[in-house]
Design an enzyme around this catalytic site. Sequence first.
Site, PDB file in Angstrom:
ATOM      1  N   HIS A 373       0.793  -1.240   0.000  1.00  0.00           N
ATOM      2  CA  HIS A 373       0.000   0.000   0.000  1.00  0.00           C
ATOM      3  C   HIS A 373       0.815   1.275   0.000  1.00  0.00           C
ATOM      4  CE1 HIS A 373      -4.234  -1.176   0.432  1.00  0.00           C
ATOM      5  NE2 HIS A 373      -3.743  -2.274   0.991  1.00  0.00           N
ATOM      6  N   LYS A 564      -8.697  14.307   3.786  1.00  0.00           N
ATOM      7  CA  LYS A 564      -7.866  13.103   3.842  1.00  0.00           C
ATOM      8  C   LYS A 564      -6.927  13.281   5.022  1.00  0.00           C
ATOM      9  CE  LYS A 564      -6.418  14.065  -0.361  1.00  0.00           C
ATOM     10  NZ  LYS A 564      -6.126  13.008  -1.285  1.00  0.00           N
ATOM     11  N   ARG A 565      -6.133  12.253   5.347  1.00  0.00           N
ATOM     12  CA  ARG A 565      -5.176  12.441   6.435  1.00  0.00           C
ATOM     13  C   ARG A 565      -4.257  13.627   6.135  1.00  0.00           C
ATOM     14  NH1 ARG A 565      -5.344   8.637  10.831  1.00  0.00           N
ATOM     15  NH2 ARG A 565      -3.355   9.586  11.416  1.00  0.00           N
ATOM     16  N   LYS A 570       0.894  14.715   1.121  1.00  0.00           N
ATOM     17  CA  LYS A 570      -0.408  15.038   0.529  1.00  0.00           C
ATOM     18  C   LYS A 570      -0.540  16.543   0.256  1.00  0.00           C
ATOM     19  CE  LYS A 570      -2.860  11.059   2.612  1.00  0.00           C
ATOM     20  NZ  LYS A 570      -3.647  10.380   1.563  1.00  0.00           N
ATOM     21  N   THR A 672      -8.289   6.880  -2.693  1.00  0.00           N
ATOM     22  CA  THR A 672      -9.648   6.422  -2.983  1.00  0.00           C
ATOM     23  C   THR A 672     -10.613   7.586  -2.791  1.00  0.00           C
ATOM     24  OG1 THR A 672      -9.718   5.569  -0.723  1.00  0.00           O
ATOM     25  CG2 THR A 672      -9.408   3.957  -2.490  1.00  0.00           C
ATOM     26  N   LYS A 676     -14.106   8.925  -4.872  1.00  0.00           N
ATOM     27  CA  LYS A 676     -15.402   9.237  -4.255  1.00  0.00           C
ATOM     28  C   LYS A 676     -15.869  10.652  -4.620  1.00  0.00           C
ATOM     29  CE  LYS A 676     -14.195   6.006  -0.668  1.00  0.00           C
ATOM     30  NZ  LYS A 676     -13.608   5.799   0.656  1.00  0.00           N
TER      31      LYS A 676
HETATM   32  N1  PLP Z   1     -10.376   8.991   5.545  1.00  0.00           N
HETATM   33  C1  PLP Z   1     -11.665   8.709   5.349  1.00  0.00           C
HETATM   34  C2  PLP Z   1     -12.635   8.883   6.471  1.00  0.00           C
HETATM   35  C3  PLP Z   1     -12.110   8.271   4.094  1.00  0.00           C
HETATM   36  O1  PLP Z   1     -13.419   7.964   3.885  1.00  0.00           O
HETATM   37  C4  PLP Z   1     -11.173   8.155   3.054  1.00  0.00           C
HETATM   38  C5  PLP Z   1     -11.671   7.736   1.768  1.00  0.00           C
HETATM   39  O2  PLP Z   1     -11.248   7.260   0.851  1.00  0.00           O
HETATM   40  C6  PLP Z   1      -9.822   8.440   3.304  1.00  0.00           C
HETATM   41  C7  PLP Z   1      -9.472   8.870   4.555  1.00  0.00           C
HETATM   42  C8  PLP Z   1      -8.754   8.331   2.244  1.00  0.00           C
HETATM   43  O3  PLP Z   1      -8.664   9.472   1.473  1.00  0.00           O
HETATM   44  P1  PLP Z   1      -7.496   9.649   0.367  1.00  0.00           P
HETATM   45  O4  PLP Z   1      -7.641   8.488  -0.560  1.00  0.00           O
HETATM   46  O5  PLP Z   1      -7.829  10.942  -0.281  1.00  0.00           O
HETATM   47  O6  PLP Z   1      -6.210   9.668   1.109  1.00  0.00           O
END
Ligand code: PLP
Length: 838
Positions: A373, A564-565, A570, A672, A676
């Site tokens: 990952h 996101k985190r 990022k 991901t 979305k």
């Molecule tokens: N945190 C939450 C609560 C999420 O629903 C998601 C969804 O994919 C993520 C983090 C991950 O986001 P990213 O793929 O933009 O890092």
Amino acid sequence: MQSNSVTLMGQVCSEDTRTGVLVETLKRSFLNNLFYVQGKFPGIATQNDYYMALAYMVRDRLLHRWIGTAATYTKQQTRTVAYLSAEFLMGPQLGNNLINLGIYDQVNQAMSELGFNLEDLLEQEEEPGLGNGGLGRLAACYLDSMATLGLASIGYGIRYEFGIFDQDIRDGWQVERTDKWLRYGNPWEVERPEWSVEVKLGGHTEHYVDQTGRGRVNWIPYEVVQGIPFDTPILGYRTNTANTLRLWTAQASESFDFDAFNSGDYLGAVYEKMASENVSKVLYPNDDVSQGKRLRLTQQIFFVSCSLQDMFRIMKAQEIPLHQFADKFAIQLNDTHPAIAVAELMRLLIDEHSMDWDEAWGITQRTLSYTNHTLLPEALERWPIDLFGNLLPRHLEIIYEINHRFLDEVRIKFPDDEDRISRLSLIDESGERYVRMAHLACVGSHAINGVAELHTQLLKQDVLRDFAEMYPHKFSNKTNGVTPRRFIALSNPPLTQLITDKIGDRWLTQLEDLRQLEPYAEDLEFQHQWQSIKRATKASLAAYIYKQNGISVNPDSMFGIQAKRIHEYKRQHLNVLYIITLYNRLKANPDLDITPRTFLFGGKAAPGYFMAKLMIKLINSVGEVVNRDPEVRDRLKVVFLKDYNVKLAQRVYPAADLSEQISTAGKEASGTGNMKFALNGALTIGTLDGANIEIREEVGAENFFLFGLTAQEVYDLRGQGYCPRDYYDSNPELKLALDRINSGFFSHGDTDLFKPLTDSLIYHDPFFLLADYQSYIEAQERVSQLYQDQSAWTRMAILNVARMGKFSSDRSIQDYCDEIWHVDPVKIELSNNLEEFF
Ligand code: PLP
């Protein structure tokens, strides 16, 4: 009981209070649960009692399918996918179960006839936050898709008592609070103490030769922890398949402490008991970093050993001989957190079931497959040998033996290449000695995959290059996906309805059907409907923001969202540099005609990650100045939404105009969140990183706002000696933005507060913000310009949605099935006659 019947999912069901779906039956069932399960009447019942009564009502309707599914799998001895993951970020269960059961409308009506608002009851649910972010949420999407596709599967993980912390914001800083999600009970789980297992830890091994002359090993542990399974049904969308998520809770093993109890050291024994229970106490709140703590390794062996022993139990119950283990189970390792499964499966087969090494190794390799990952070096798990041997002495011996045999294989394939041997070894011996978990996973699995095309390519070229040369046939790509049920049907009902009105409802299980929307992209009437839905979801988010943050934002401004985190790679701070640039332009020229914008952020920082916490403070500090400045009012707003979790994510995705996916190229494995947002009609501004690349390929380059260096360019620039200061010196707008931060302008005159951040950018900039700044600003200008033409913008948004079919987690799971697991769907017939089970 009622004598009515109803047709549900093509089956005729008689109406009883546990399975029926007529409004009257649902009302009666709800009240039964309130009285006989919660033991409350309306005069004293709390909102939570009503939520629980409703949840139990829904659970009854799941259990019916769950039992039918388990009975079918048992009878047919079905090949089963075991998805091993230290994290499952499930999100709230009630709404999703209503959608998947297909009874949302009936329940809505039943509740309203009883005087309740279904939305309020849904809001009451405390979500199980048993994950950090993308990886854990992916596991949850995959469970949904496996059930929807009718595949026999079990998700195995840990039932953390405290999931990811709740985030508060005080004075602009993140404050963590423990997540007591089990406080009021969890109606979705069923405890199965009869299937508890024991896990050994610590101690030493004794080698001896048995009567047959065979070398044997006896592991005498220091401690034994008991694992108790808690099962949650995972229902597919409009199907009878209800699979299981089985999470393990740690308890002290009293039989093991019996001596201590009996020898009078009662308090000592109780203390030991408490220590054992710490194993499943708390989720490590780090995303993409490994901490190397003993408790973390304990958690890993704990859930892996419990899960493997559980699979052995199932084999035994179904009378399947152990040498058929790889035919019965396909085990997917979600990252290296469960990679100890390689050694544990070998140990169980050899030490506890007397199998010889070669046969055990064949089974292990055929059963296991590994998903990587991350490309970040700090996230690659490795354990100091001493720590590892102290906790898992037998596993270390097995790993040495695996390594010995593996390196012999390497020597044959690549003679006289000792550098390669030390690079490939399961043991890092370059300084302090470590066990390399990714190497263990690669050697012990028959398949290794990355989670987006670029990620898999970079794994093969860089992080796992030697393994790709050693075992090229093991590598493949499986681009991540997301479930359209939760992330559009549940979270965006109006858009779901609009799409369904045009193309029917098959798209929710055949996401490629969305292509049929393409002809409507130019249709002004359709565009208008699309726009009014987006406007309404934005207004609803604006109301939420006002309630949470006391900030009033204009739903007609463009909502750009980065949720996101919080992480340097990022690059939330790149987004902030743009905000400051816009602000500076407005200050210099108050009459400047700009597209009004609302910048929204959400996300948690790991509690020990200082830079990420400082980034949160910076966002809030900039927001405080910008939001208050009368000169920019209504043109620029900055909001940090606290406590980003799945519940909030479902609110946020539908309201986005612009999705910020701006990581340094080559750093984000897939993403991901990007999928979305796009599925809900946001346009993406992004780099050529992770799945952004494939999203852009699908939606068309002309419908995506691209900027920044490619992964190759980043690599080359690093090689040439990147000097961020040159960009600072030569770009006046960039310089002004950074100087404004440094001057104390956003920190009440404190010139030191953000210095660690700005110094890092100007002098090191490991994530190439300054190199990408100008290109990002120009892409943002294109975004603003296009937004002025609402029809063109909406056309692009429709095309984005129409072309997102590839990113369904159903497609990802089908790829895993076809190329790694080789499992087929199983049809579940339901019977209402319980006696048939006897
Ligand atoms: N945190 C939450 C609560 C999420 O629903 C998601 C969804 O994919 C993520 C983090 C991950 O986001 P990213 O793929 O933009 O890092």
